[in-house]
Design an enzyme around this catalytic site. Structure first.
Site, PDB file in Angstrom:
ATOM      1  N   GLU A 138      43.097  34.071  39.709  1.00 25.82           N
ATOM      2  CA  GLU A 138      43.724  32.760  39.892  1.00 25.82           C
ATOM      3  C   GLU A 138      44.284  32.287  38.568  1.00 25.82           C
ATOM      4  O   GLU A 138      43.638  32.432  37.527  1.00 25.82           O
ATOM      5  CB  GLU A 138      42.725  31.676  40.360  1.00 25.82           C
ATOM      6  CG  GLU A 138      42.293  31.789  41.791  1.00 25.82           C
ATOM      7  CD  GLU A 138      41.304  30.693  42.197  1.00 25.82           C
ATOM      8  OE1 GLU A 138      41.326  29.597  41.599  1.00 25.82           O
ATOM      9  OE2 GLU A 138      40.502  30.957  43.107  1.00 25.82           O
TER      10      GLU A 138
ATOM     11  N   GLU B 282      33.915  32.095  41.878  1.00 20.53           N
ATOM     12  CA  GLU B 282      33.456  31.073  40.938  1.00 20.53           C
ATOM     13  C   GLU B 282      32.057  30.546  41.254  1.00 20.53           C
ATOM     14  O   GLU B 282      31.890  29.350  41.557  1.00 20.53           O
ATOM     15  CB  GLU B 282      34.453  29.908  40.887  1.00 20.53           C
ATOM     16  CG  GLU B 282      35.860  30.324  40.501  1.00 20.53           C
ATOM     17  CD  GLU B 282      36.777  29.129  40.210  1.00 20.53           C
ATOM     18  OE1 GLU B 282      36.343  27.987  40.381  1.00 20.53           O
ATOM     19  OE2 GLU B 282      37.924  29.358  39.796  1.00 20.53           O
TER      20      GLU B 282
HETATM   21  C1  FCB Z   1      39.546  26.979  41.431  1.00 19.70           C
HETATM   22  C2  FCB Z   1      39.217  27.321  42.865  1.00 19.70           C
HETATM   23  C3  FCB Z   1      40.396  27.242  43.789  1.00 19.70           C
HETATM   24  C4  FCB Z   1      41.331  26.109  43.450  1.00 19.70           C
HETATM   25  C5  FCB Z   1      41.641  26.073  41.981  1.00 19.70           C
HETATM   26  C6  FCB Z   1      42.583  24.972  41.567  1.00 19.70           C
HETATM   27  O1  FCB Z   1      38.392  26.511  40.809  1.00 19.70           O
HETATM   28  O2  FCB Z   1      38.689  28.619  42.952  1.00 19.70           O
HETATM   29  O3  FCB Z   1      39.914  27.202  45.100  1.00 19.70           O
HETATM   30  O4  FCB Z   1      40.846  24.924  43.946  1.00 19.70           O
HETATM   31  O5  FCB Z   1      40.466  25.975  41.225  1.00 19.70           O
END
Ligand code: FCB
Length: 447
Positions: A352, A156
């Site tokens: 994620e 990110e």
């Molecule tokens: C993302 C991050 C991760 C976590 C989630 C909830 O932005 O990559 O580390 O904190 O959000």
């Protein structure tokens, strides 16, 4: 392939152990008011000390893949120069433990814990940081490259650039306005150089990047323009550079550093184009761009994180998680479908996806009964299945996160884990979602 993910600073603790140097998150967390509960990552889940427990949990969780990150300040405490071999030992034990259990290791080289000495020299505003990332990446590859095939360079970079150097709500907590676009470019450059260097040493390496992309909806009259700007900063800046080697024309008009030849050197964009062999997509919520209002922003959805944007606000609809993030699985489906049309030959992985809930309900045995999290994961996994059935090349779904952990500016107040970590004892207590996910992962592996 189903997996779970964590990140070094969020779970490891032991921030002084075995020669680790300070990172920007240690420094930022010490700043009064920076973290919601005044906490930091010095203990976190104790994963550095309790590796065997985590490996046992991963085995129990039935996953085929574990996404974790490597802490640059453990490997190169000064950000450059000599490698701290002791810092790599932990990751070697982790990788070996995974491989022994038949779990694919999927390390991310940079999940936000920049060595503090590099920040002291300008951090991501300094082009040199991109070059240092390559040295560090090669040091890690040198130790683990014979056992790791699937790599991600950055996690990110939008957050690193714009929450870190524009909104100032993440480390290093700077407010540089348009200057943050230089950080964005240096992050992409760092990714491209590191990926090329790894590939040069290892033709088998599958090196990608992880982006937090999302669908952006205008919400109300006059919001088309602001929504297009948000889409440019959140999505197109990264995808256009990686796929076409260009920055979006509408963004270039505003983001002066991106058209400054002192920042974007000749050849940089050519190096960035095609530099990712796969794209990791982190998705939690869609974005609805509305007219400016008096109501406060949802976390991470702060107009200051879009430097140069016209006046706007974000208006997430219900239902929402504890982060204030709207729940919308169709957003994930639309996002993946759009990316697969945009870049048909680029394999995708959902790196994620998950939800923070208050987790107050208890099962008879005292463990957390978290039906909301199960419903969230189930609905998003179904969205991934639909888009795969329609032909998109989505190769993995990775739940955020294995353990309740240090949720950055939110400290320990937001819980995304499949497993609860008891404060003090650090005892791991699987939630109902853990058992559901384990069954689902095993079923997926049998298919
Ligand atoms: C993302 C991050 C991760 C976590 C989630 C909830 O932005 O990559 O580390 O904190 O959000």
């Amino acid at each position: 392939m189903l997996g779970t993910a964590t990140a070094s600073y969020q779970v490891e603790g032991s921030t002084d152990a075995d020669g680790r140097g300070p990172s920007i998150w240690d420094t930022f967390a010490a700043r009064p008011g920076a973290i919601a509960d005044g906490s930091d990552g010095s203990v976190a889940c104790g994963s550095y000390l309790h590796l065997d427990q985590d490996l046992a949990l991963l085995e129990q969780s039935g996953v085929g893949l574990y996404r974790f990150s490597i802490a640059w300040p453990r490997v190169m405490p000064d950000g450059h120069g000599p490698v701290n071999s002791a810092g790599l030992d932990y990751y070697e034990r982790l990788v070996d433990g995974l491989v022994q259990r038949g779990i694919t290791p999927a390390p991310t080289l940079y999940h936000w814990d920049l060595p503090q000495p590099l920040e002291d020299a300008g951090g991501w505003l300094n082009r040199e940081t991109a070059l240092r990332l390559t040295d560090y990446a090669l040091a890690v590859h040198d130790r683990l490259g014979d056992r790791v095939r699937l790599w991600a360079t950055l996690n990110e970079p939008w957050c690193s650039a714009f929450l870190g150097y524009a909104a100032g709500v993440h480390a290093p907590g700077r407010r540089e306005g348009l200057g943050a676009y230089a950080a964005a470019h240096h992050l992409l450059l760092g990714h491209a150089l590191a990926a090329a260097a790894i590939r040069e040493h290892d033709a088998e390496a599958d090196v990608g990047i992880v982006l937090n992309l999302t669908v952006v909806h205008p919400d109300g009259p006059g919001t088309q323009g602001p929504a297009a700007f948000v889409d440019a900063v959140q999505n197109r800046l990264w995808v256009d550079a990686l796929v076409d080697g260009t920055y979006p024309a509408d963004l270039l008009e505003v983001a002066a550093p991106l058209r400054d030849p002192g920042v974007v050197h000749p050849g940089d964009l050519e190096a960035i184009r095609g530099s990712a062999c796969w794209l990791g997509v982190n998705y939690y919520t869609p974005m609805r761009v509305a007219a400016p209002t008096q109501t406060g922003p949802a976390v991470g959805q702060d107009a200051a994180a879009f430097p140069g944007a016209p006046a706007l606000s974000f208006r997430p609809r219900k239902p929402r998680t504890e982060m204030g993030w709207e729940v919308d699985p169709s957003g994930l489906e639309d996002l993946l479908a759009g990316l697969s049309r945009r870049a048909p030959s680029l394999p995708l992985r959902v790196t994620e996806n998950g939800a923070a809930y208050a987790d107050q309900a208890r099962a008879a045995d005292g463990s957390v009964d978290d039906p909301d999290r199960v419903a969230y994961l189930k609905a998003h996994l179904a969205a991934v299945q639909r888009v795969r059935a329609a032909g998109a090349d989505v190769r993995a779904y990775i739940a955020w996160t294995l353990l309740d952990n240090f949720e950055w500016a939110e400290g320990y107040t937001k819980k995304f884990g499949l497993v609860e970590v008891e404060p003090g004892t650090l005892r791991r207590i699987p939630k109902r979602s853990f058992h559901w996910y384990a069954e689902t992962a095993r079923a997926a592996a049998r298919q």
